[in-house]
Design an enzyme around this catalytic site. Sequence first.
Site, PDB file in Angstrom:
ATOM      1  N   THR A  11       1.105  -0.970   0.012  1.00 27.80           N
ATOM      2  CA  THR A  11      -0.151  -0.075   0.069  1.00 27.80           C
ATOM      3  C   THR A  11       0.959   0.828  -0.083  1.00 27.80           C
ATOM      4  OG1 THR A  11      -0.068  -0.246   2.286  1.00 27.80           O
ATOM      5  CG2 THR A  11      -1.814  -1.219   1.214  1.00 27.80           C
ATOM      6  N   GLN A  13       4.581   4.052  -1.203  1.00 26.65           N
ATOM      7  CA  GLN A  13       4.604   4.330  -2.229  1.00 26.65           C
ATOM      8  C   GLN A  13       5.417   3.504  -3.304  1.00 26.65           C
ATOM      9  OE1 GLN A  13       6.939   8.276  -3.496  1.00 26.65           O
ATOM     10  NE2 GLN A  13       8.373   6.487  -2.883  1.00 26.65           N
ATOM     11  N   ALA A  81       7.849  -1.257   6.841  1.00 18.33           N
ATOM     12  CA  ALA A  81       8.760  -0.418   7.147  1.00 18.33           C
ATOM     13  C   ALA A  81       7.978   0.506   7.340  1.00 18.33           C
ATOM     14  CB  ALA A  81       9.842  -0.182   6.511  1.00 18.33           C
ATOM     15  N   SER A  83       8.599   4.266   7.089  1.00 17.56           N
ATOM     16  CA  SER A  83       9.647   4.664   6.611  1.00 17.56           C
ATOM     17  C   SER A  83      10.212   5.912   6.867  1.00 17.56           C
ATOM     18  CB  SER A  83       9.978   4.072   5.522  1.00 17.56           C
ATOM     19  OG  SER A  83       8.704   5.257   5.139  1.00 17.56           O
ATOM     20  N   SER A 134      18.440   1.025   3.234  1.00 25.38           N
ATOM     21  CA  SER A 134      18.403   2.198   2.763  1.00 25.38           C
ATOM     22  C   SER A 134      19.802   2.933   2.855  1.00 25.38           C
ATOM     23  CB  SER A 134      17.705   2.377   3.687  1.00 25.38           C
ATOM     24  OG  SER A 134      17.290   4.102   3.850  1.00 25.38           O
ATOM     25  N   GLU A 136      20.305   5.360   4.536  1.00 17.59           N
ATOM     26  CA  GLU A 136      20.104   5.952   5.690  1.00 17.59           C
ATOM     27  C   GLU A 136      20.940   5.255   6.799  1.00 17.59           C
ATOM     28  OE1 GLU A 136      18.313   8.668   6.658  1.00 17.59           O
ATOM     29  OE2 GLU A 136      18.125   8.882   9.040  1.00 17.59           O
ATOM     30  N   TYR A 158      15.168   4.115  12.892  1.00 12.66           N
ATOM     31  CA  TYR A 158      15.414   3.860  11.733  1.00 12.66           C
ATOM     32  C   TYR A 158      16.203   3.445  10.873  1.00 12.66           C
ATOM     33  CZ  TYR A 158      13.864   3.540   6.595  1.00 12.66           C
ATOM     34  OH  TYR A 158      13.982   3.143   5.387  1.00 12.66           O
ATOM     35  N   LYS A 162      17.100  -0.687   9.880  1.00 20.24           N
ATOM     36  CA  LYS A 162      17.799  -0.899   8.561  1.00 20.24           C
ATOM     37  C   LYS A 162      19.061  -1.895   8.775  1.00 20.24           C
ATOM     38  CE  LYS A 162      13.998  -0.142   6.168  1.00 20.24           C
ATOM     39  NZ  LYS A 162      13.285  -0.990   4.893  1.00 20.24           N
TER      40      LYS A 162
HETATM   41  P1  NAP Z   1       6.199   3.545   2.502  1.00 23.79           P
HETATM   42  O1  NAP Z   1       5.029   4.337   1.316  1.00 23.79           O
HETATM   43  O2  NAP Z   1       5.839   4.222   4.111  1.00 23.79           O
HETATM   44  O3  NAP Z   1       4.855   2.224   2.435  1.00 23.79           O
HETATM   45  C1  NAP Z   1       5.069   1.108   3.469  1.00 23.79           C
HETATM   46  C2  NAP Z   1       4.759   0.335   3.726  1.00 23.79           C
HETATM   47  O4  NAP Z   1       4.972  -0.127   4.957  1.00 23.79           O
HETATM   48  C3  NAP Z   1       3.056   0.388   3.878  1.00 23.79           C
HETATM   49  O5  NAP Z   1       2.534  -0.196   3.305  1.00 23.79           O
HETATM   50  C4  NAP Z   1       2.358   0.167   5.263  1.00 23.79           C
HETATM   51  O6  NAP Z   1       1.381  -0.242   4.708  1.00 23.79           O
HETATM   52  C5  NAP Z   1       3.477  -1.114   5.580  1.00 23.79           C
HETATM   53  N1  NAP Z   1       4.054  -0.990   6.526  1.00 23.79           N
HETATM   54  C6  NAP Z   1       4.328  -0.429   7.897  1.00 23.79           C
HETATM   55  N2  NAP Z   1       3.665  -1.610   8.741  1.00 23.79           N
HETATM   56  C7  NAP Z   1       3.895  -2.043   8.956  1.00 23.79           C
HETATM   57  C8  NAP Z   1       3.402  -3.360   9.161  1.00 23.79           C
HETATM   58  N3  NAP Z   1       3.701  -3.820  10.529  1.00 23.79           N
HETATM   59  N4  NAP Z   1       3.463  -4.704   8.816  1.00 23.79           N
HETATM   60  C9  NAP Z   1       3.232  -4.865   7.184  1.00 23.79           C
HETATM   61  N5  NAP Z   1       3.128  -3.815   6.695  1.00 23.79           N
HETATM   62  C10 NAP Z   1       3.854  -2.463   7.779  1.00 23.79           C
HETATM   63  O7  NAP Z   1       7.296   3.075   2.055  1.00 23.79           O
HETATM   64  P2  NAP Z   1       7.682   3.378   0.405  1.00 23.79           P
HETATM   65  O8  NAP Z   1       8.771   4.941   0.403  1.00 23.79           O
HETATM   66  O9  NAP Z   1       7.578   3.275  -0.640  1.00 23.79           O
HETATM   67  O10 NAP Z   1       9.383   2.236   0.681  1.00 23.79           O
HETATM   68  C11 NAP Z   1       9.019   0.993   0.864  1.00 23.79           C
HETATM   69  C12 NAP Z   1      10.426   0.514   1.179  1.00 23.79           C
HETATM   70  O11 NAP Z   1      11.740   0.927   1.311  1.00 23.79           O
HETATM   71  C13 NAP Z   1      10.685   0.764   2.982  1.00 23.79           C
HETATM   72  O12 NAP Z   1      11.358   0.284   3.587  1.00 23.79           O
HETATM   73  C14 NAP Z   1      11.307   1.910   3.165  1.00 23.79           C
HETATM   74  O13 NAP Z   1      11.944   2.047   4.327  1.00 23.79           O
HETATM   75  C15 NAP Z   1      12.288   1.442   1.803  1.00 23.79           C
HETATM   76  N6  NAP Z   1      12.753   2.569   2.046  1.00 23.79           N
HETATM   77  C16 NAP Z   1      12.819   3.650   0.932  1.00 23.79           C
HETATM   78  C17 NAP Z   1      13.754   4.192   0.151  1.00 23.79           C
HETATM   79  C18 NAP Z   1      12.693   5.575  -0.035  1.00 23.79           C
HETATM   80  O14 NAP Z   1      13.144   6.747  -0.353  1.00 23.79           O
HETATM   81  N7  NAP Z   1      11.082   5.904  -0.272  1.00 23.79           N
HETATM   82  C19 NAP Z   1      14.408   4.786   0.326  1.00 23.79           C
HETATM   83  C20 NAP Z   1      15.048   3.577   0.843  1.00 23.79           C
HETATM   84  C21 NAP Z   1      14.487   2.832   1.316  1.00 23.79           C
HETATM   85  P3  NAP Z   1       0.030  -0.031   5.668  1.00 23.79           P
HETATM   86  O15 NAP Z   1      -0.729   0.528   4.445  1.00 23.79           O
HETATM   87  O16 NAP Z   1      -0.599  -0.893   6.277  1.00 23.79           O
HETATM   88  O17 NAP Z   1       0.683   1.049   6.378  1.00 23.79           O
HETATM   89  O1  G4F Z   2      12.263  13.404   3.438  1.00 24.29           O
HETATM   90  P1  G4F Z   2      12.755  13.339   4.207  1.00 24.29           P
HETATM   91  O2  G4F Z   2      11.780  13.113   5.548  1.00 24.29           O
HETATM   92  O3  G4F Z   2      13.331  11.286   3.828  1.00 24.29           O
HETATM   93  P2  G4F Z   2      14.652  10.986   4.707  1.00 24.29           P
HETATM   94  O4  G4F Z   2      14.666  11.301   6.451  1.00 24.29           O
HETATM   95  O5  G4F Z   2      16.200  10.978   3.816  1.00 24.29           O
HETATM   96  O6  G4F Z   2      14.241   9.242   4.517  1.00 24.29           O
HETATM   97  C1  G4F Z   2      13.769   8.808   3.692  1.00 24.29           C
HETATM   98  O7  G4F Z   2      14.780   8.356   2.471  1.00 24.29           O
HETATM   99  C2  G4F Z   2      15.827   7.010   3.325  1.00 24.29           C
HETATM  100  C3  G4F Z   2      16.674   6.736   2.512  1.00 24.29           C
HETATM  101  O8  G4F Z   2      17.637   7.483   2.635  1.00 24.29           O
HETATM  102  C4  G4F Z   2      14.208   6.055   3.367  1.00 24.29           C
HETATM  103  F1  G4F Z   2      14.894   5.312   3.955  1.00 24.29           F
HETATM  104  C5  G4F Z   2      13.331   6.415   4.538  1.00 24.29           C
HETATM  105  O9  G4F Z   2      12.689   5.831   4.562  1.00 24.29           O
HETATM  106  C6  G4F Z   2      12.792   7.798   3.759  1.00 24.29           C
HETATM  107  O10 G4F Z   2      12.008   7.325   2.647  1.00 24.29           O
HETATM  108  O11 G4F Z   2      13.790  14.224   4.677  1.00 24.29           O
HETATM  109  C7  G4F Z   2      14.498  14.344   3.914  1.00 24.29           C
HETATM  110  C8  G4F Z   2      16.045  15.694   4.655  1.00 24.29           C
HETATM  111  C9  G4F Z   2      16.045  15.333   6.003  1.00 24.29           C
HETATM  112  O12 G4F Z   2      17.392  16.257   6.287  1.00 24.29           O
HETATM  113  C10 G4F Z   2      15.185  16.722   7.154  1.00 24.29           C
HETATM  114  O13 G4F Z   2      15.892  16.819   7.762  1.00 24.29           O
HETATM  115  O14 G4F Z   2      14.894  17.317   4.630  1.00 24.29           O
HETATM  116  C11 G4F Z   2      14.947  17.592   6.018  1.00 24.29           C
HETATM  117  N1  G4F Z   2      13.875  18.264   6.094  1.00 24.29           N
HETATM  118  C12 G4F Z   2      13.996  19.233   6.062  1.00 24.29           C
HETATM  119  N2  G4F Z   2      12.690  20.292   6.651  1.00 24.29           N
HETATM  120  C13 G4F Z   2      12.695  18.032   5.851  1.00 24.29           C
HETATM  121  C14 G4F Z   2      12.114  18.961   6.131  1.00 24.29           C
HETATM  122  N3  G4F Z   2      12.637  16.622   6.465  1.00 24.29           N
HETATM  123  C15 G4F Z   2      10.917  16.319   6.326  1.00 24.29           C
HETATM  124  N4  G4F Z   2      10.435  14.859   6.209  1.00 24.29           N
HETATM  125  N5  G4F Z   2      10.329  17.670   6.789  1.00 24.29           N
HETATM  126  C16 G4F Z   2      10.601  19.067   6.763  1.00 24.29           C
HETATM  127  O15 G4F Z   2       9.737  19.867   7.324  1.00 24.29           O
END
Ligand code: NAP
Ligand code: G4F
Length: 341
Positions: A11, A13, A81, A83, A134, A136, A158, A162
């Site tokens: 569900t 992104q 996760a 996330s 990640s 991160e 987080y 990870k």
């Molecule tokens: P997201 O939009 O926050 O989606 C997180 C998903 O995890 C949702 O479908 C949520 O489902 C599910 N979830 C949360 N708690 C759960 C639980 N207890 N059991 C089963 N499912 C659960 O994250 P995303 O951006 O698509 O990222 C996908 C994955 O890649 C995550 O593991 C994230 O940490 C990792 N990642 C993301 C990025 C990025 O930039 N997007 C980068 C590096 C790694 P519900 O609808 O049920 O809440």
């Molecule tokens: O968009 P962010 O919240 O993403 P962040 O923390 O980099 O994490 C995302 O990327 C990770 C991969 O490196 C994933 F693993 C993780 O699940 C997630 O998808 O913040 C990005 C940057 C940070 O440095 C934060 O301090 O933006 C800065 N920021 C500044 N003002 C803000 C804001 N972030 C958020 N969310 N909201 C603000 O108002």
Amino acid sequence: MSRRALITGITGQDGLYLAEHLLSEGYDVWGLIRGQANPRVSRLRRHLPDVRLVRGDLLDQGSLISAVEKAAPDEVYNLGAISFVPMSWEQAELTGEVTGMGVLRMLEAIRVCSGVSSTRTGAQGQIRFYQASSSEMFGQVRETPQNERTPFHPRSPYGVAKAYGHFLTQNYRESYGMHAVSGILFNHESPRRGTEFVTRKVTLGAARIKLGLADELRLGNLEARRDWGYAGDYVRAMHMMLQTPTPEDYVIGTGRTHTVRELVQAAFAAAGLDWERHVVGDRSLHRPAEVDLLCADPKKARAQLGWEPSVSFEELIAMMVESDLRLLADGGEPDQDSSWP
Ligand code: NAP
Ligand code: G4F
């Protein structure tokens, strides 16, 4: 027979983009869903009626075993996760349980269902496993750009969770011969990105101001740098990683880095606005410990998988601003069905 994939986090992104990609590749796609009356599940059903759903939760070992038995997948993608990094300080234990221990429970479900043990390693036809690691994990970076050999120094609960999942995935590969890989993905975004993340917060904020629905946007640290790419490109890499003959880990990113300030400038310019008139700094949005700089070295993925990003940073931000302007102009709300273009 079609290949079968089971996706946790369907569900979210990435789950939606990955499901679309795998369906287009002819897969029979199953998604793990949780919760009672979860509004994101009904949105998913409407968007992708061909995806088959199975109930389960990363907190519940038995439910994961049942899900693997029912879906009988060839490939499992563990995207589920907590996330959002700031939430991991507020609910550190829960983040450890879902984002960290959830990986252990998913690997165990696969191991048990495949009949693999320390004396009986995986054979042909085993279930392949993808872990959503990640950037991160690099945290306070030891070198720039970051590659598959860069040491980890996570800066949030987080990131620590990870790192646990990442090492555990390597350990199950080495202990049981499982075909388990980790994709170390840098930040990837899209019009479907959650509104709590900075890119979407900024593109939605700029769109609201442009349409006269708001006047200011409050942000935290504008100096942090991230390597931002397009989510649609990154899910292709997840699939590619599971098709290689030998399981290995890969860094996925663009190799370009931008500050949050540059992101704000790009988004407001795309909306035809002067950002300095509207953006307000808010100390309460700064984090207890920050990741100052992320920049990927994706050479291995390019050489071994043939993976390349197709959307530039500027194109990505313009795409998100346009989408948010359309969404709001049509009277949509970001958390409702129409926010998933
Ligand atoms: P997201 O939009 O926050 O989606 C997180 C998903 O995890 C949702 O479908 C949520 O489902 C599910 N979830 C949360 N708690 C759960 C639980 N207890 N059991 C089963 N499912 C659960 O994250 P995303 O951006 O698509 O990222 C996908 C994955 O890649 C995550 O593991 C994230 O940490 C990792 N990642 C993301 C990025 C990025 O930039 N997007 C980068 C590096 C790694 P519900 O609808 O049920 O809440
Ligand atoms: O968009 P962010 O919240 O993403 P962040 O923390 O980099 O994490 C995302 O990327 C990770 C991969 O490196 C994933 F693993 C993780 O699940 C997630 O998808 O913040 C990005 C940057 C940070 O440095 C934060 O301090 O933006 C800065 N920021 C500044 N003002 C803000 C804001 N972030 C958020 N969310 N909201 C603000 O108002």
